[in-house]
Write a protein that holds these residues in place. Structure first.
Motif, short mmCIF file in Angstrom:
data_model
loop_
_atom_site.label_atom_id
_atom_site.label_comp_id
_atom_site.label_asym_id
_atom_site.label_seq_id
_atom_site.Cartn_x
_atom_site.Cartn_y
_atom_site.Cartn_z
N ARG A 200 1.29 -1.46 -0.06
CA ARG A 200 -0.12 -0.32 -0.07
C ARG A 200 0.87 1.56 -0.07
NH1 ARG A 200 -1.35 3.44 3.71
NH2 ARG A 200 -0.33 2.41 4.86
N ARG A 201 1.64 0.97 0.50
CA ARG A 201 2.30 2.47 0.83
C ARG A 201 3.27 2.34 -0.74
NH1 ARG A 201 6.47 3.10 5.66
NH2 ARG A 201 6.54 5.66 4.00
N MET A 202 4.08 1.45 -1.02
CA MET A 202 4.69 1.89 -2.26
C MET A 202 3.83 2.11 -3.36
SD MET A 202 7.79 0.57 -2.03
CE MET A 202 9.19 -0.07 -1.34
N MET A 203 2.15 1.60 -3.18
CA MET A 203 1.53 2.19 -4.53
C MET A 203 2.11 4.25 -4.21
SD MET A 203 1.46 -0.17 -5.95
CE MET A 203 -0.37 0.55 -7.10
N THR A 204 2.03 4.64 -3.71
CA THR A 204 2.28 6.48 -3.60
C THR A 204 3.24 6.28 -4.28
OG1 THR A 204 3.79 5.42 -1.32
CG2 THR A 204 1.11 5.62 -0.96
N MET A 205 4.12 5.78 -4.80
CA MET A 205 4.68 6.71 -5.83
C MET A 205 4.08 6.51 -7.52
SD MET A 205 8.30 4.08 -5.98
CE MET A 205 7.22 2.10 -6.08
N PHE A 206 2.60 6.72 -7.37
CA PHE A 206 1.75 6.10 -8.40
C PHE A 206 0.91 7.80 -7.97
CE2 PHE A 206 2.21 2.30 -9.58
CZ PHE A 206 3.22 2.12 -10.69
N ARG A 207 1.90 8.76 -6.70
CA ARG A 207 0.93 9.94 -6.91
C ARG A 207 0.48 10.67 -7.76
NH1 ARG A 207 1.23 11.21 -0.26
NH2 ARG A 207 3.75 11.07 -1.11
N ARG A 208 2.25 11.16 -8.02
CA ARG A 208 2.85 12.57 -8.82
C ARG A 208 3.51 12.41 -10.13
NH1 ARG A 208 4.66 16.07 -4.53
NH2 ARG A 208 6.18 14.86 -3.73
N ILE A 209 4.40 10.53 -10.51
CA ILE A 209 5.25 10.77 -11.33
C ILE A 209 4.37 11.17 -12.48
CG2 ILE A 209 4.12 8.15 -12.00
CD1 ILE A 209 7.60 9.53 -11.87
N ASN A 210 3.35 11.30 -12.62
CA ASN A 210 2.75 11.43 -14.10
C ASN A 210 0.93 12.01 -14.07
OD1 ASN A 210 1.73 12.11 -16.24
ND2 ASN A 210 3.86 11.36 -17.60
N ILE A 211 0.73 13.50 -13.71
CA ILE A 211 -0.74 12.92 -13.25
C ILE A 211 -1.82 13.38 -14.71
CG2 ILE A 211 -0.87 14.17 -11.56
CD1 ILE A 211 -1.27 17.11 -13.02
N VAL A 212 -1.59 12.41 -15.95
CA VAL A 212 -1.70 11.60 -16.92
C VAL A 212 -2.41 10.54 -16.32
CG1 VAL A 212 -2.13 11.44 -19.29
CG2 VAL A 212 -1.09 13.36 -18.58
N PRO A 213 -3.90 10.24 -16.57
CA PRO A 213 -4.34 8.80 -16.38
C PRO A 213 -3.61 8.05 -17.40
CG PRO A 213 -6.32 10.64 -15.61
CD PRO A 213 -5.06 11.18 -16.77
N GLU A 214 -3.96 8.11 -17.73
CA GLU A 214 -2.96 6.94 -19.08
C GLU A 214 -1.67 6.24 -19.08
OE1 GLU A 214 -6.34 9.05 -20.74
OE2 GLU A 214 -4.72 9.84 -20.29
N GLU A 215 -0.66 8.31 -18.74
CA GLU A 215 0.07 7.69 -18.58
C GLU A 215 0.52 6.53 -17.43
OE1 GLU A 215 2.69 7.87 -20.83
OE2 GLU A 215 1.09 8.58 -22.09
N THR A 216 0.07 7.39 -16.64
CA THR A 216 -0.03 6.35 -14.87
C THR A 216 -0.12 5.05 -15.63
OG1 THR A 216 -0.60 7.72 -13.88
CG2 THR A 216 -0.78 6.25 -12.42
N ALA A 217 -1.45 4.65 -16.56
CA ALA A 217 -2.04 3.38 -16.63
C ALA A 217 -0.71 2.52 -17.09
CB ALA A 217 -3.33 3.49 -17.24
N ARG A 218 -0.49 3.56 -18.48
CA ARG A 218 1.10 2.59 -18.93
C ARG A 218 1.91 2.27 -17.93
NH1 ARG A 218 2.48 3.44 -24.08
NH2 ARG A 218 0.67 5.04 -24.33
N ALA A 233 -5.13 -5.70 -12.26
CA ALA A 233 -5.40 -5.47 -10.95
C ALA A 233 -4.46 -4.17 -10.55
CB ALA A 233 -4.86 -6.34 -9.96
N MET A 234 -2.68 -4.43 -10.51
CA MET A 234 -1.98 -2.98 -10.86
C MET A 234 -2.85 -1.56 -10.98
SD MET A 234 0.90 -2.81 -8.65
CE MET A 234 1.70 -4.38 -9.09
N GLU A 235 -3.07 -1.52 -12.27
CA GLU A 235 -3.42 -0.49 -13.31
C GLU A 235 -4.16 0.27 -12.51
OE1 GLU A 235 -5.72 1.28 -17.22
OE2 GLU A 235 -4.83 -0.75 -17.35
N ALA A 236 -5.70 -0.54 -11.80
CA ALA A 236 -6.63 -0.28 -10.92
C ALA A 236 -6.15 0.64 -10.00
CB ALA A 236 -7.56 -1.45 -10.11
N ALA A 237 -5.33 -0.06 -9.14
CA ALA A 237 -4.50 0.39 -8.02
C ALA A 237 -3.94 1.80 -8.51
CB ALA A 237 -3.48 -0.76 -7.50
N ALA A 238 -3.11 1.47 -9.24
CA ALA A 238 -2.44 2.71 -9.26
C ALA A 238 -3.70 4.21 -10.11
CB ALA A 238 -1.67 2.93 -10.79
N LEU A 239 -4.61 3.60 -10.26
CA LEU A 239 -5.34 4.93 -11.07
C LEU A 239 -6.33 5.30 -9.77
CD1 LEU A 239 -6.87 3.70 -14.35
CD2 LEU A 239 -5.02 5.65 -13.87
N LYS A 240 -6.57 4.44 -8.69
CA LYS A 240 -7.31 4.60 -7.32
C LYS A 240 -6.21 5.78 -7.00
CE LYS A 240 -9.27 2.51 -3.54
NZ LYS A 240 -9.56 1.34 -2.53
#
Length: 266
Positions: A200-218, A233-240
């Motif tokens: 859960r804490r590691m997933m915080t790396m997806f907060r600001r690395i790219n705020i474009v949802p398509e790129e976060t999903a990529r 599952a990882m894509e869904a968690a990152a977008l959340k």
């Protein structure tokens, strides 16, 4: 960098810190960034260019907190950088740190951190506009997986703090298994946690690395492939994670600012 030259650079950097606290920055210092803190490039006599980060002066209360209860940011930057390098994670070589204190050491007033300047490195902002976007995202996903395996969490994991290097020597050191030419180095590492095993804490790396949802999903899919986990599952968690961050940033904080604005002194 050879060890003898590095040792000379460390001694010069320590002297430079003392000079900054006593007399201010030298004339040859070049301002690179100005914000909450300031970053300068300063050439040393040994031929090494140093980056000097001068931290914002803390107020009285915060100065006491850093003087008594918490490590100053300059010290944390130095210690964390050395630990990252020992784990094989790229960050500019730390050279020195210095803190100025008063009241018998109880209050921190000024601090600075010095490291080696990294040449030919660039931020990864707006990677979606790059021709090598696919290769970059795959490499970054592998790097994030490597951080996860090492238990390293950068709490300031943002495009301004992840620098891209097209450097063959760095590639051989940090991406030897993938044999890929894209490598990364991390800066502003004072807010780094170690021995983190919480996903859960590691997933915080997806907060600001790219705020474009398509790129976060990529990126999330590349991260999942590197870990050998389910991509959907990882894509869904990152977008959340991204949606929660944007809600706090754009809605919650904006609402709080509106509520306290009438009470501010004019």
């Amino acid at each position: 960098m050879e060890e003898d030259r590095l040792e000379v650079a460390r001694r010069e950097a320590q002297a430079l810190c003392r000079r900054i606290l006593e007399d201010g920055l030298p004339e040859e210092a070049e301002l690179i960034y100005s914000g909450r803190n300031r970053l300068y490039a300063v050439p040393l006599k040994c031929g090494v260019t140093a980056n000097v980060k001068v931290f914002k002066r803390p107020g009285a209360l915060r100065g006491i907190i850093y003087g008594v209860f918490a490590r100053p940011k300059s010290l944390k930057s130095f210690v964390n950088a050395r630990r990252l390098l020992s784990l094989g994670i790229s960050t500019p070589e730390p050279l020195a740190h210095l803190e100025e204190r008063i009241w018998g050491g109880l209050r921190l007033t000024r601090s600075c951190y010095v490291c080696v300047h990294i040449k030919e490195a660039e931020e990864i902002r707006c990677w979606e506009d790059r021709d090598d976007r696919d290769e970059l995202v795959e490499a970054l996903g592998r790097e994030m997986a490597r951080l996860t395996a090492a238990g390293v969490l950068f709490r300031d994991f943002s495009p301004g703090n992840v620098l891209l290097k097209q450097d063959h020597e760095t590639t051989l050191t940090h991406l030897e298994e993938s044999n890929h030419e894209i490598a990364f180095t991390f800066v502003d590492v004072n807010r780094t946690d170690f021995n983190v095993r919480s996903r859960r804490r590691m997933m915080t790396m997806f907060r600001r690395i790219n705020i474009v949802p398509e790129e976060t999903a990529r990126l999330a899919r590349a991260y999942a492939r590197a870990l050998g986990e389910d991509e959907a599952a990882m894509e869904a968690a990152a977008l959340k994670t991204l949606r929660r961050f944007l809600w706090k940033k754009d809605i919650l904080l904006a609402t709080l600012k509106k509520l306290i604005r009438p009470f501010r002194r004019k």
